[in-house]
Write an enzyme that holds these catalytic residues in place. Structure first.
Site, mmCIF file in Angstrom:
data_model
loop_
_atom_site.group_PDB
_atom_site.id
_atom_site.type_symbol
_atom_site.label_atom_id
_atom_site.label_comp_id
_atom_site.label_asym_id
_atom_site.label_seq_id
_atom_site.Cartn_x
_atom_site.Cartn_y
_atom_site.Cartn_z
ATOM 1 N N SER A 28 0.842 -1.185 0.000
ATOM 2 C CA SER A 28 0.000 0.000 0.000
ATOM 3 C C SER A 28 0.886 1.247 0.000
ATOM 4 O O SER A 28 2.070 1.190 -0.359
ATOM 5 C CB SER A 28 -0.943 -0.007 1.209
ATOM 6 O OG SER A 28 -1.921 1.002 1.108
ATOM 7 N N ASN A 29 0.326 2.381 0.374
ATOM 8 C CA ASN A 29 1.078 3.630 0.439
ATOM 9 C C ASN A 29 0.565 4.463 1.610
ATOM 10 O O ASN A 29 -0.311 4.029 2.359
ATOM 11 C CB ASN A 29 0.987 4.390 -0.889
ATOM 12 C CG ASN A 29 -0.444 4.663 -1.288
ATOM 13 O OD1 ASN A 29 -1.181 5.384 -0.608
ATOM 14 N ND2 ASN A 29 -0.873 4.073 -2.405
ATOM 15 N N HIS A 30 1.084 5.676 1.751
ATOM 16 C CA HIS A 30 0.810 6.491 2.928
ATOM 17 C C HIS A 30 -0.415 7.404 2.792
ATOM 18 O O HIS A 30 -0.647 8.247 3.660
ATOM 19 C CB HIS A 30 2.025 7.366 3.257
ATOM 20 C CG HIS A 30 3.244 6.589 3.640
ATOM 21 N ND1 HIS A 30 3.305 5.793 4.764
ATOM 22 C CD2 HIS A 30 4.457 6.481 3.030
ATOM 23 C CE1 HIS A 30 4.500 5.231 4.836
ATOM 24 N NE2 HIS A 30 5.211 5.631 3.800
#
Length: 232
Positions: free
Chosen positions: A28-30
C-alpha cells in the site's frame, strides 16, 4: 410545483489501495484520504450529489447526497468507478492507486523460510486513464500529480496522457503538504498551460479551490456548447 434543477453527479476517488500478497499482508502507500474527502465535502456543501469511492482510511463522511463505496484493491476501485463513468459529469481522481500489484496472491500465509524471496509484480489498471478514453466533452476530469522531481513536466505529461481537463500538482518537497497532513500546497493546471499556484492552506480550503475550479470549467464548457447549438 418543484422547479429545482437537479445538479450533476460528481465521482471522487480517495485514499490508498491495498494490493494483497497473502491473507495477512499487502502492498500500500501512505495516503490518508484527507484530500479526497475534503473535495467531496466541498461538492456536498455546494449541493452536488457525490459518489465517493474510498480505499481504506480512518475517515467518515455523512450527507444525504453522498454515496460511499468502500474498496480495498485497485481492481475493486475500478469496478466501482466504472459503474458511474457514463453518469458522472465531474470526476476527481484523488486516490493514490497502487501502480502495481502482486502477480499471484498466495492462498495461505507465506511462511518465513529463505533469507530472501522474489515477488513478481504486474501493472494495475489505470482508472483515470480508462475514464479519459471514454470521457465526453460534457464531462470534466480532474487528476492529481504527486511528484518528487521535474514536477511541472511530469504533471503536464499526465494531464495529456490521461485526458484530464485539470490536474492538481503537489510536491513532496513542500513542507506541510502531501500525505497525512491537514494542509496542502497545490498548483492547479489546465490544458491551456495556465498554472494557478496556491499557498499552503488547509485541505478543506484546498478542496474548495479544486471544486470551484472544476465547476468553473464545467460552466465554461456548458456555455460553449449552448452557443454552438444556437449558432447551428
Amino acid at each position: 410545483m418543484n422547479t429545482a434543477i437537479e445538479k450533476p453527479l460528481v465521482l471522487i476517488t480517495a485514499g490508498p489501495t491495498r494490493e494483497a500478497i497473502d491473507p495477512v499482508r499487502y502492498i500500500s502507500n501512505h495516503s490518508s484520504g484527507k484530500m479526497g474527502y475534503a473535495i467531496a465535502t466541498a461538492f456536498l456543501e455546494a449541493g452536488y450529489p457525490v459518489v465517493l469511492v474510498s480505499g481504506p482510511v480512518n475517515l467518515t463522511l455523512t450527507n444525504p447526497n453522498l454515496t460511499t463505496i468502500n474498496v480495498n484493491s485497485a481492481d475493486e476501485m475500478f469496478a466501482a468507478c466504472k459503474a458511474y463513468f457514463a453518469s458522472a459529469t465531474i470526476a476527481v481522481f484523488a486516490a493514490a492507486v497502487a501502480d502495481y500489484k502482486p502477480a499471484e496472491i498466495y492462498i495461505n500465509k507465506m511462511k518465513k523460510s529463505a533469507s530472501e524471496f522474489d515477488l513478481k509484480m504486474v501493472k494495475n489498471v489505470d482508472i483515470a486513464y480508462e475514464f479519459g478514453q471514454v470521457k465526453t466533452n460534457n464531462q470534466v476530469a480532474v487528476g492529481f500529480a504527486l511528484e518528487t522531481n521535474d514536477e511541472e513536466q511530469n504533471a503536464l505529461k499526465k494531464l495529456y496522457k490521461k485526458n484530464f481537463d485539470l490536474i492538481v500538482l503537489n510536491s513532496t518537497q513542500d513542507n506541510g503538504a502531501t500525505f497525512g497532513f491537514d494542509t496542502n500546497k497545490i498548483t492547479i493546471i489546465n490544458k491551456d498551460f495556465v498554472f494557478r499556484a496556491l499557498p499552503l492552506k488547509s485541505k478543506a480550503e484546498a478542496g474548495r479551490d479544486i471544486a470551484q475550479a472544476a465547476l468553473k470549467l464545467l460552466k465554461t464548457n456548458t456555455d460553449q456548447t449552448i452557443n454552438q447549438i444556437q449558432l447551428t
